[in-house]
Design an enzyme around this catalytic site. Structure first.
Site, PDB file in Angstrom:
ATOM      1  N   CYS A 169      32.796 -67.664 -71.590  1.00  0.00           N
ATOM      2  CA  CYS A 169      31.806 -67.151 -70.645  1.00  0.00           C
ATOM      3  C   CYS A 169      30.846 -66.196 -71.361  1.00  0.00           C
ATOM      4  O   CYS A 169      30.069 -66.610 -72.212  1.00  0.00           O
ATOM      5  CB  CYS A 169      32.500 -66.518 -69.441  1.00  0.00           C
ATOM      6  SG  CYS A 169      31.397 -66.299 -68.012  1.00  0.00           S
TER       7      CYS A 169
ATOM      8  N   HIS B  35      35.952 -70.899 -67.724  1.00  0.00           N
ATOM      9  CA  HIS B  35      37.122 -70.070 -68.009  1.00  0.00           C
ATOM     10  C   HIS B  35      38.360 -70.945 -68.237  1.00  0.00           C
ATOM     11  O   HIS B  35      39.166 -71.156 -67.325  1.00  0.00           O
ATOM     12  CB  HIS B  35      37.358 -69.072 -66.869  1.00  0.00           C
ATOM     13  CG  HIS B  35      36.419 -67.913 -66.909  1.00  0.00           C
ATOM     14  ND1 HIS B  35      36.691 -66.759 -67.605  1.00  0.00           N
ATOM     15  CD2 HIS B  35      35.180 -67.751 -66.374  1.00  0.00           C
ATOM     16  CE1 HIS B  35      35.678 -65.924 -67.476  1.00  0.00           C
ATOM     17  NE2 HIS B  35      34.742 -66.502 -66.742  1.00  0.00           N
TER      18      HIS B  35
ATOM     19  N   GLU C 138      41.077 -70.341 -69.634  1.00  0.00           N
ATOM     20  CA  GLU C 138      42.370 -69.661 -69.514  1.00  0.00           C
ATOM     21  C   GLU C 138      43.042 -69.933 -68.176  1.00  0.00           C
ATOM     22  O   GLU C 138      44.251 -69.707 -68.028  1.00  0.00           O
ATOM     23  CB  GLU C 138      42.212 -68.141 -69.726  1.00  0.00           C
ATOM     24  CG  GLU C 138      41.489 -67.386 -68.636  1.00  0.00           C
ATOM     25  CD  GLU C 138      39.976 -67.421 -68.745  1.00  0.00           C
ATOM     26  OE1 GLU C 138      39.308 -66.666 -68.008  1.00  0.00           O
ATOM     27  OE2 GLU C 138      39.445 -68.214 -69.560  1.00  0.00           O
TER      28      GLU C 138
END
Length: 239
Positions: free
Chosen positions: A113, A216, A218
């Site tokens: 990001c 994102h 993750e």
């Protein structure tokens, strides 16, 4: 057990209030969880620019995380700052130092990001300061749905490192940003685009591992997100 490479993970920071009556660092747990699941040893990096070199001597790779702030437009030569832009000077000062050092050493870098945006700027690129004002018929890149769900699709560029490790050419991704890449940095290629044309990923082919994504990963919204972390950790191994 194969030793885990040490992965520096940049922290966010907040002023006093909320969690603590004093200034505090913050990191969503899934950043560390994703590094750990992929085989790395996550190490949080406090914002100490003078210690950047010492950190770099101890880590095998760098994750530049996102956060609710923006890259200062002065860093890419903008004459004015859009009213929507907010900055965190100490955090950016540190991230500039540690990222430049990582690039000098050709350490593997994964920018997420805002981390992708800073990577592009450090390599000489520029940013769109506010997507709704610059991109006609733009998607809702600040997705209204929860972050752990996909907000839109991206098309991966065939032949790029990202497309190879993802094993596909289209992904569903989660999205939370109002800025985007305008001009690519030196040596950067775009590896993913949103349907509205916004660049959603970059990489530097000449480097060992240097990838940035605007979403994102993750959160592991897709299997490609986990594959990205696995490939990054593998690139950090010395054995």
């Amino acid at each position: 057990m194969t030793s885990r490479p040490a992965i520096g993970v940049t922290l966010d920071c907040e002023d006093a209030g909320g969690y603590s009556a004093f200034p505090w660092y913050a990191l969503r747990r899934n950043y560390a969880d994703a590094v750990t699941a992929a085989g790395g040893l996550p190490l949080a990096l406090p914002h100490e620019p003078d210690l950047a070199e010492a950190y770099l001597e101890r880590i095998d790779g760098l994750v530049l995380t996102g956060g609710a702030f923006d890259v200062d437009p002065a860093l890419f030569g903008a004459d004015a700052r859009h009213p929507s832009v907010t900055v965190k000077r100490r955090r950016t000062q540190f991230e500039l130092a540690v990222l430049r050092g990582a690039l000098q050493r050709d350490l593997p870098v994964l920018g997420i990001c805002g981390g992708m945006q800073l990577l592009n700027v450090v390599l000489g690129g520029t940013l769109i300061q506010h997507i709704p004002d610059a991109v006609p018929d733009a998607l809702a890149h600040e997705q209204p749905t929860p972050r752990d769900r996909p907000g839109h699709d991206v098309a991966l560029v065939p032949g790029t490192h990202l497309s190879r490790l993802a094993g596909c050419l289209r992904l569903k991704v989660n999205s939370s940003h109002h800025q985007a890449i305008a001009q690519l940095g030196d040596g950067c290629v775009a590896n993913a685009h949103a349907p509205d044309g916004v660049v959603e990923g970059i990489e530097v082919p000449a480097r060992t591992f240097c990838i940035g994504v605007q979403w994102h990963p993750e959160f592991h919204v897709s299997t490609a997100d986990a594959a990205l972390f696995t490939a990054f950790i593998e690139a950090c191994r010395h054995d």
